[in-house]
Write a protein that holds these residues in place. Structure first.
Motif, short mmCIF file in Angstrom:
data_model
loop_
_atom_site.label_atom_id
_atom_site.label_comp_id
_atom_site.label_asym_id
_atom_site.label_seq_id
_atom_site.Cartn_x
_atom_site.Cartn_y
_atom_site.Cartn_z
N LEU A 183 -50.55 86.30 99.03
CA LEU A 183 -50.59 86.31 100.49
C LEU A 183 -49.79 87.47 101.06
CD1 LEU A 183 -51.14 85.14 103.31
CD2 LEU A 183 -49.19 83.60 102.96
N ALA A 234 -55.59 87.15 99.08
CA ALA A 234 -54.87 85.87 99.11
C ALA A 234 -55.60 84.79 98.33
CB ALA A 234 -54.63 85.42 100.55
N THR A 255 -58.04 80.61 102.31
CA THR A 255 -57.07 81.31 103.15
C THR A 255 -57.73 81.99 104.35
OG1 THR A 255 -57.24 83.31 101.78
CG2 THR A 255 -55.52 81.72 101.21
N ARG A 289 -55.70 82.96 107.30
CA ARG A 289 -54.78 84.09 107.19
C ARG A 289 -55.39 85.38 107.73
NH1 ARG A 289 -49.90 81.72 106.51
NH2 ARG A 289 -49.84 80.36 104.67
#
Length: 319
Positions: free
Chosen positions: A31, A89, A93, A96
């Protein structure tokens, strides 16, 4: 005959419902790597997309002559950076994506000056034009609604990151999450969350950002805005059963709009500044640029799940 269950028969989303410490660390590293890529893209390519903006001046679209072209180029950067961040990531995700765009915009904003230089530049333009006897409409030294509109443009750019993130996340072979239809209760809870978050964010930012006659540094602005909205998001999630964080972008836009409208300098102060060429003192809540309000506010709001995890791990709080 019962077929033996192998790893290839298990969906990646359900193969390891309780990840080990090693897997959690790897996931966090991926991440952070994705966010670092987004920051690097905006740091190195963002100034090219802005084009006509003064490299030493504040990052703002107020004085950009070709705003549509600039926004189209920034839109491309947002799609690329959010897509790469989600791809790095890993599966699950998609949320994100907007965080990656917000981190990139915050990095881009750090290259330029702060709000006071933007207002000082516009005051000098008006003063020199008036001294030269220029006719026609002069630019407003403090464009209240222009600043508010620019904030919403940056927030729209951040929201695009969610669309790109969902698209890239669909590449992974994961079991789609079951979604329930949005009902009146969800709308009421989102409205309540926006209301309480707006109040909490305003109180925290106005306290943390400093006083009117004191110098306000960039780090102080970044901390105050991000901390204000992460606190507001934590309070909202503690009071309401919320499924998404995208509603917090509305809260960011509302707080910024109210700040620019309520905190606008008086006409007498603007006229005096133009007449004498003196510094126009800005109220603390108007010190963040629109890109700083949008980027730092979105970062604070979108990391509230991470903040809750830190609180649980550090203090044993069931946030």
């Amino acid at each position: 005959m019962i077929k033996a269950l192998t790893m290839t028969d298990v969906s990646p989303a359900t193969a390891d419902p309780v990840p080990s410490a090693g897997r959690t660390l790897i996931r966090q590293i991926r991440l952070l790597s994705g966010l670092a890529v987004a920051a690097a893209i905006f740091w190195y390519v963002g100034p090219w997309a802005l084009g006509h903006v003064d490299p030493g001046g504040p990052v703002s679209l107020i004085d950009v002559p070709s705003g549509l072209i600039t926004m189209a180029e920034l839109l491309g950067l947002a799609i690329v950076s959010s897509g790469l961040a989600v791809a790095i990531a890993g599966a699950g995700t998609a949320a994100r994506g907007p965080l990656a765009v917000a981190v990139g915009l915050a990095t881009l904003a750090a290259r330029g000056a702060q709000m006071d230089k933007l207002i000082l530049h516009r005051v000098s333009i008006v003063a020199s034009s008036a001294a030269a006897g220029a006719e026609g409409s002069l630019p407003d030294p403090y464009p209240t609604w222009g600043l508010a509109a620019e904030t919403w443009l940056w927030l729209g750019l951040i929201a695009v990151g969610y669309v790109a993130g969902r698209w890239v996340d669909g590449w992974f072979e994961t079991r789609p999450a079951e979604s329930r239809p949005v009902g009146p209760s969800d709308i009421r809870q989102s409205a309540g969350a926006i209301a309480i978050s707006t109040v909490v964010a305003w109180l925290v930012i106005s306290f943390a950002i400093g006083r009117e006659n004191s110098p306000i540094f960039r780090g102080q602005v970044y901390f105050a805005v991000a901390f204000g909205f992460v606190t507001a998001a934590l309070v909202a999630h503690a009071c309401f059963d919320l499924r998404s964080n995208l509603w917090t972008l509305l809260c960011v836009g509302i707080v910024a709009t109210v700040a620019y409208v309520v905190g606008a300098p008086s006409s007498a102060a603007v006229a005096q500044s133009v007449k004498t060429g003196s510094y126009l003192v800005l109220r603390p809540m108007t010190r963040p640029l629109p890109i700083e309000y949008a980027a730092l506010g979105a970062i604070g709001a979108l990391i509230q799940h991470d903040a809750r995890a830190v609180l649980r791990a550090t203090f044993g709080m069931n946030a």
